[in-house]
Design an enzyme around this catalytic site. Structure first.
Site, PDB file in Angstrom:
ATOM      1  N   ASP A 278       0.867  -1.173   0.000  1.00  0.00           N
ATOM      2  CA  ASP A 278       0.000   0.000   0.000  1.00  0.00           C
ATOM      3  C   ASP A 278       0.911   1.233   0.000  1.00  0.00           C
ATOM      4  O   ASP A 278       2.133   1.141   0.184  1.00  0.00           O
ATOM      5  CB  ASP A 278      -0.961   0.009   1.196  1.00  0.00           C
ATOM      6  CG  ASP A 278      -2.178   0.900   0.935  1.00  0.00           C
ATOM      7  OD1 ASP A 278      -2.119   1.735   0.002  1.00  0.00           O
ATOM      8  OD2 ASP A 278      -3.187   0.781   1.654  1.00  0.00           O
TER       9      ASP A 278
HETATM   10  C1  NOJ Z   1      -3.962   4.025   0.154  1.00  0.00           C
HETATM   11  C2  NOJ Z   1      -5.161   3.162   0.314  1.00  0.00           C
HETATM   12  O1  NOJ Z   1      -5.101   2.475   1.536  1.00  0.00           O
HETATM   13  C3  NOJ Z   1      -5.348   2.158  -0.813  1.00  0.00           C
HETATM   14  O2  NOJ Z   1      -6.597   1.548  -0.663  1.00  0.00           O
HETATM   15  C4  NOJ Z   1      -5.227   2.813  -2.139  1.00  0.00           C
HETATM   16  O3  NOJ Z   1      -5.419   1.870  -3.164  1.00  0.00           O
HETATM   17  C5  NOJ Z   1      -3.855   3.461  -2.244  1.00  0.00           C
HETATM   18  N1  NOJ Z   1      -3.734   4.458  -1.208  1.00  0.00           N
HETATM   19  C6  NOJ Z   1      -3.615   4.083  -3.602  1.00  0.00           C
HETATM   20  O4  NOJ Z   1      -4.425   5.173  -3.783  1.00  0.00           O
END
Ligand code: NOJ
Length: 750
Positions: A278
């Site tokens: 993430d």
């Molecule tokens: C953080 C989020 O937790 C995740 O769900 C998302 O896909 C990513 N950022 C990218 O935007």
């Protein structure tokens, strides 16, 4: 130079063969391979960002960034084609770049938020809407979406429950599978499909105290039995990617968690696609206190099997040197780079690096009539009628007063729809006016009011309004309500109150709106609340005083039209709650599929003190999982079984007869729950195992049957295996998870 197939030759594989990919990998330098493992912001390629400051100081050169294997956050056919062309011209091996983005509940046509999608109890619609979203995203040059989110959720304080389909492993699994199929189609190369990424592996939906990014403590049993199934369903459906998550799970951060990623994800669940961290999560291993520095963070993550480092730059900075020093084996780099190349290959990018990016198609496909119709149907089917004492539907042609900050507001597309455009969203006022209904509209109060500020948002949440202005607005609304027959009060959470980093201790409608609600109810007793929310809220007072409550979540681009369709009775509400609405916040986490405890509290039967309960509130949520009313009424006959016992290779048919006992055609969602009465690991009091939607005309009745086969009786036993155990089972069929309509059968020894 590695040899390519000749795609023009008849019968030849269009994609690269395994050998060709291996040859390509052998030719790539270590730097090139590591750069494939880096994901950077699209801004570096659009000229909005340059490698300077901290990035350059970390030794990540512009050259490395220009070779990053993937980007996040750029889209648009013209832009992505230009970037791709430029990128490939410069790339030493002409490897195409991957474009990724969060396409959650739609790209430009925004569908209801995922939690609302769960309420439709119709995974087929999730598949269709994911297909539509994929088409819009694909023609805009995207290759991968960071969806579906498969996190099981039980705690409404966590703002990200809006991205999940709810508290039930079975329902979530069906949705995960449907969404992956919708995004990906049968083959990633197919036109208008994009790769899906199951997230957030694993257990992100159980943060302690509902606080985002917080620690997760889950026994292995609970993790495996309740939390893993939906991720597994997405993976089994062929999801090309999986994303790690931000939290620690039982003390180890997920992103550096070798056991979780290698033993569970790769070995047990058999995932062989690309694993991405993430956002910034590789570097966050340091903040967790799991790694002392970026070097350790790189080692832990790559050893855990994380292929792409999203936005922390740790891999690009550290890995080459670590390989040269023999601290990290090059085999790990090769494995990761190979998986990334394989994904590009599966998408057909080596043959056509632009895939579906097409400016003329963008004009044709985006927000097309077909997608908008689907969005309207989905919105209608996601609404849940929580209460109705004869106020709804509104009679056509009657004069209704519409009050509330959502009456003339386009902000109903939810937090994760930044690609959507609120200018394309009609307001409730416009939708009602378009129907030619007689109505009066007034705002009544602002969304948040002068006393409430949402901290930390870059986007402006509300125009400033003085207290005097609020008072004037409320007074006007009260005067209108006094003269009204019926009042529709459109209130609820601000669009940005749910989503990432929006944990809330008080899960309520903003106080200024509650004040409006109270004042309207004082002068009019025919109030129907249209409730906007990204999560279950504490709505005790609303449920008590309003005559009707229609939950519409964040309904998307076509939300307003769908609301009017339901309010005026063109369609009956059919949605069912995919997540319990708590009695109050002190009850969360609350979910229907709980264990009985050694001292279960049976409402009304047990008066004594020493039961598992509260002194001050009931155990039952205000509205349970599976609950939702219609404008008509259904009668369900007692459960009948065709036999009372079965062996593992046999089946039992459980049936009920459903009758539409009301005045309108309507749809009921029959839900089948099973309870294993005694087992080597205690079983939830009820578990959803099947459901079926049935539409009946007034007076019509129909028999509905479900097959009970052994797979519906299996669970993770004391042997740590999915298997069934002989003994007695209860089977329930009803219209929500509190049904007591039951029969008992026995699973016998073989
Ligand atoms: C953080 C989020 O937790 C995740 O769900 C998302 O896909 C990513 N950022 C990218 O935007």
């Amino acid at each position: 130079m590695y040899e390519r197939n000749d795609p023009d030759k008849e019968g030849m594989e269009i994609n690269m063969t395994k050998q060709e990919l291996s040859a390509l990998l052998r030719e790539m330098s270590l730097e090139e391979k590591v750069n494939q493992m880096m994901q950077v912001a699209g801004g570096f390629f659009t000229g909005d960002l340059v490698a300077m400051g901290p990035i350059r100081d970390k030794g990540i050169t512009e050259e490395a960034i220009s070779q990053a294997g993937s980007v996040i956050g750029v889209y648009g056919a013209e832009k992505t084609r230009r970037i791709q062309q430029d990128y490939m011209e410069k790339h030493p091996h002409k490897i195409p770049l991957l474009f990724m983005l969060d396409v959650i509940n739609g790209f430009k046509t925004i569908f209801p938020i995922p939690l609302a999608q769960g309420a439709a109890f119709e995974p087929e619609l999730a598949e269709k809407s994911a297909r539509a979203a994929a088409k819009e995203a694909a023609v805009s040059g995207l290759h991968v979406t960071f969806a579906p989110m498969c996190d099981l959720v039980r705690d409404a304080r966590w703002g990200r429950v809006m991205e999940s389909t709810g508290e039930d492993p079975y329902l979530n699994s069906l949705y995960a599978e449907a969404m992956v199929k919708g995004f990906q189609g049968k083959d990633l190369k197919e036109k208008y499909h994009i790769a899906a990424c199951v997230k957030h592996f694993a257990g992100y939906g159980a943060p302690t105290a509902g606080r985002d990014y917080n620690t997760v403590e889950l026994s292995q049993h609970t993790l495996k039995e309740f939390y893993l199934p939906a991720y597994k369903a997405g993976i089994d459906a062929g999801a090309a990617m999986v994303m790690t998550s931000f939290h620690t799970i039982n003390g180890i951060p997920a992103t550096g968690n070798r056991w979780l990623m290698r033993d569970i994800l790769r070995k047990e669940l058999g995932f062989d696609g690309v694993l991405i961290s993430d956002w910034g999560a590789v570097e966050e291993l340091i903040c967790h206190g799991y790694c002392a520095n970026r070097r350790e963070a790189a080692a832990r993550s790559v050893k855990a099997g994380v292929d792409i480092d999203m936005m922390s730059g740790v891999y690009a900075e550290q890995l080459c040197e670590m390989v040269r020093e023999n601290v990290v084996s090059e085999t790990l780099i090769d494995e990761a780079a190979c998986r990334i190349l394989e994904l590009k290959n599966r998408l057909g990018l080596f043959e056509n690096p632009y895939k579906d990016a097409d400016e003329s198609k963008e004009k044709e496909v985006i927000l097309c009539w077909e997608h908008r119709e689907l969005a309207r149907e989905y919105a209608r089917k996601s609404f849940v009628l929580l209460k109705n004492e004869g106020v709804l539907p509104l009679a056509k042609g009657s004069r209704t007063v519409y009050i509330g900050p959502y009456v003339d507001n386009r902000n109903m597309i939810g937090a994760w729809s930044f690609t959507g455009d609120t200018d394309c969203v009609a307001t409730i006022r416009e939708a009602v006016e378009e129907r030619g209904e007689e109505a009066v509209f007034c705002q009544g109060c602002p969304m948040l009011g002068p006393d409430m500020h949402l901290e930390g948002f870059t986007e402006k949440t509300e125009e400033e309004i003085s207290r005097e202005e609020c008072e004037r607005m409320m007074e006007e609304a009260v005067q209108q309500a006094k003269r009204a027959g019926k009042v529709v009060l459109a209130i609820g959470e601000h669009r940005l109150q749910s989503g990432e980093a929006t944990s809330s201790a008080y899960i309520q409608v903003p106080q200024i709106q509650m004040e409006l609600f109270r004042r309207i109810c004082e002068v009019n007793d025919q109030v129907a609340v249209v409730l906007f929310a990204g999560r279950p809220l504490d709505i005790r007072e609303i449920a008590e005083k309003a005559k009707a409550v229609l939950l519409v979540w964040m309904p998307g681009t076509e939300g307003a039209g769908a609301i009017a369709d339901i309010l005026y009775g063109d369609f009956c509400p059919t949605g069912k709650l995919p997540m319990s609405f708590p009695y109050c916040v002190g009850q969360v986490p609350v979910h229907y599929n709980e264990y009985a405890t050694g001292r279960p509290y049976r409402e009304k039967e047990d008066r004594g003190r020493f039961h598992s309960g509260y002194l001050d509130i009931p155990n039952a949520p205000l509205y349970p999982f599976g609950y939702g009313l219609s404008y008509t009424r259904f009668e369900i006959s007692p459960v009948e079984l065709d036999r009372n016992s079965m062996r593992r290779d046999e089946k039992i048919t459980a049936s009920v007869t459903v009758k539409n006992a009301g005045q309108r055609t309507g749809t009921e969602t029959l839900q089948l729950y099973i309870h294993d009465i005694a087992a080597s690991v205690v079983r939830p009091v009820k578990e959803l195992k099947d459901f079926c939607k049935i539409t009946l005309r007034p007076g019509e009745e129909r028999k509905v049957s479900f097959s009970i086969t052994e797979d519906k009786l299996c669970f993770l036993t004391e042997n740590d295996r999915w298997e069934s155990e002989p003994g007695e089972f209860e089977v329930f069929i009803g219209s929500d998870s509190t049904t007591e309509n039951r029969a008992v059968f026995t699973l016998t020894e073989d």
